[in-house]
Design a protein around this motif. Structure first.
Motif, PDB file in Angstrom:
ATOM      1  N   ASP A 130      68.352  10.052  19.393  1.00 36.19           N
ATOM      2  CA  ASP A 130      67.110   9.292  19.521  1.00 36.19           C
ATOM      3  C   ASP A 130      66.014  10.094  20.207  1.00 36.19           C
ATOM      4  OD1 ASP A 130      68.336   7.169  18.285  1.00 36.19           O
ATOM      5  OD2 ASP A 130      68.811   6.109  20.139  1.00 36.19           O
ATOM      6  N   LEU A 131      66.415  11.070  21.031  1.00 35.04           N
ATOM      7  CA  LEU A 131      65.445  11.932  21.708  1.00 35.04           C
ATOM      8  C   LEU A 131      65.126  13.182  20.878  1.00 35.04           C
ATOM      9  CD1 LEU A 131      66.733  11.678  25.397  1.00 35.04           C
ATOM     10  CD2 LEU A 131      64.650  10.671  24.434  1.00 35.04           C
ATOM     11  N   ARG A 132      65.542  13.166  19.626  1.00 33.52           N
ATOM     12  CA  ARG A 132      65.227  14.227  18.668  1.00 33.52           C
ATOM     13  C   ARG A 132      65.866  15.563  19.029  1.00 33.52           C
ATOM     14  NH1 ARG A 132      60.447  15.908  18.275  1.00 33.52           N
ATOM     15  NH2 ARG A 132      60.587  16.569  16.121  1.00 33.52           N
ATOM     16  N   PHE A 133      67.060  15.518  19.622  1.00 31.18           N
ATOM     17  CA  PHE A 133      67.825  16.749  19.766  1.00 31.18           C
ATOM     18  C   PHE A 133      68.192  17.241  18.367  1.00 31.18           C
ATOM     19  CE2 PHE A 133      67.850  15.664  24.087  1.00 31.18           C
ATOM     20  CZ  PHE A 133      68.495  16.629  24.857  1.00 31.18           C
ATOM     21  N   ASP A 134      68.489  18.520  18.263  1.00 30.72           N
ATOM     22  CA  ASP A 134      68.741  19.115  16.950  1.00 30.72           C
ATOM     23  C   ASP A 134      70.210  19.137  16.561  1.00 30.72           C
ATOM     24  OD1 ASP A 134      65.973  20.017  16.293  1.00 30.72           O
ATOM     25  OD2 ASP A 134      66.242  21.168  18.129  1.00 30.72           O
ATOM     26  N   GLY A 135      71.081  18.706  17.449  1.00 31.97           N
ATOM     27  CA  GLY A 135      72.494  18.710  17.113  1.00 31.97           C
ATOM     28  C   GLY A 135      73.354  18.443  18.321  1.00 31.97           C
ATOM     29  N   LEU A 136      74.668  18.605  18.129  1.00 39.55           N
ATOM     30  CA  LEU A 136      75.650  18.313  19.175  1.00 39.55           C
ATOM     31  C   LEU A 136      76.711  19.402  19.203  1.00 39.55           C
ATOM     32  CD1 LEU A 136      76.346  14.556  18.293  1.00 39.55           C
ATOM     33  CD2 LEU A 136      74.849  15.366  20.136  1.00 39.55           C
TER      34      LEU A 136
END
Length: 358
Positions: A216-222
């Protein structure tokens, strides 16, 4: 050995594998099962494990790199490992690692980061940088600068947010302090930022919640740790998922769009943002007025030679305000954070008033 892997290949980028490579079977079984989900872009495994105390498992060493090279051959997926010194870098590159990352403990040591950066000079490998253990953005940014200074372009550097050490009670292994990750991203808007929910949570129950927040915070991946039998893992057993549970979690995450051209959405959002701007203006006007009162309090204290800090008064304010949390619809944690910031500014104002003639 060079690599064709690139960070701009896809979003979200999912990295997964065991916290530590323990045995060849454990490593290959975990990696092949993860690959079979079709959800993993990069395999991972800890080869060298910096541990708090000696005498515990500190990584399998070089043989683990041969297992990861075999996993790459079997699955066709690139792999990455954490490195902490020049020898680690040389070994990782020798075995064909497509990605390396600098761990939290290493990021906090500029000498170690420089050693890793020098060893990476001239390579084509992708480099990720975890945030340091303590909440110091300058250390994090400094590690990035040391990499760019040896010629590694920003498009081959990414960031990993794995949470920060926190003194006191926290529901997380490493407090996420999301605002610091957001600030770091504002400093490097062109760089990929990946969330490490495994190290933020330290246990399985909240992994999905933290992963969804990152999305939701627009991170690009995990980057998520997985093990064929987590409860028997030699390190960080409580935070690893089976490949099956990993698949369930990843498929549960909603990676929402950045925006939409829907005119109703644009109109509604614009109107709500106007309300936010107006309320913010009123809030900061009130804060300004509050600080002027704090300065007058400083004048009164100076005239009467009374110390700035009045412990009982501060405790009373905190208790009174946090008691209203349910009524206000705000969390106690948020209210305490706001109060602390106001308190520090008030103290600074009073100090300026009381000592301006010294």
């Amino acid at each position: 050995m060079e690599t064709n892997f690139s960070l701009d290949r896809k979003r979200p980028l999912i990295i997964s594998g065991p916290c530590s490579a323990e045995t060849e079977q454990q490593t290959l079984d975990t990696c092949t099962r993860l690959a079979a989900t079709g959800l993993v872009d990069v395999l991972r495994a800890g080869i060298w494990k910096p541990r708090t105390r000696p005498g515990t498992f500190e990584g399998i060493g070089l043989v683990g790199l041969s297992w990861m090279a075999r996993a790459k051959e079997l699955t066709g997926l690139p792999f990455g490992v954490e490195v902490a010194n020049a020898k680690h870098v040389e070994s990782a590159l020798e075995f064909g690692a497509d990605m390396v990352w600098i761990g939290a403990r290493t990021t906090g040591n500029p000498f170690s980061v420089q050693e890793v950066a020098d060893a990476l000079r001239g390579s084509q490998v992708t480099v990720l940088v975890k945030n340091p253990m303590n909440p110091d953005l300058d250390l994090w940014a400094g590690a990035v600068a040391r990499l760019t200074n040896v010629g590694i372009p920003l498009e081959r550097i990414g960031l990993i947010h794995r949470g920060f050490s926190y003194f006191g009670h926290s529901e997380y292994r490493n407090a996420p302090m999301w605002h610091l990750a957001i600030e770091m991203r504002s400093r490097f808007p062109e760089m990929m930022m990946i969330c490490d929910p495994s190290h933020i949570c330290g246990s399985r129950p909240r992994l999905l919640e933290v992963s969804q927040k990152a999305a939701d915070l627009r991170f690009d991946g995990l980057i998520v740790e997985s093990h064929i039998c987590p409860d028997k893992a030699w390190s960080d057993a409580s935070q690893q998922l089976t490949p099956s549970d990993f698949e369930t979690m990843i498929r549960s995450i909603n990676w929402r769009a950045d925006s939409t051209d829907n005119p109703e959405f644009v109109k509604a959002l614009s109107g709500l943002r106007d309300q936010i701007d107006q309320i913010d203006s009123e809030v900061f006007d009130l804060l300004s007025r509050r600080m002027k009162v704090a300065e007058k309090i400083g004048e009164v204290k100076k005239e009467n030679n009374v110390a700035i800090l009045q412990g009982g008064r501060w405790s009373s304010i905190v208790e009174k305000v946090t008691a209203q949390a349910p009524k206000l619809g705000l969390s106690e944690e948020f209210l305490k954070t706001v109060l602390e910031a106001i308190h520090i500014e008030s103290i600074n104002r009073q100090n300026d008033v009381m000592n301006k003639y010294k």
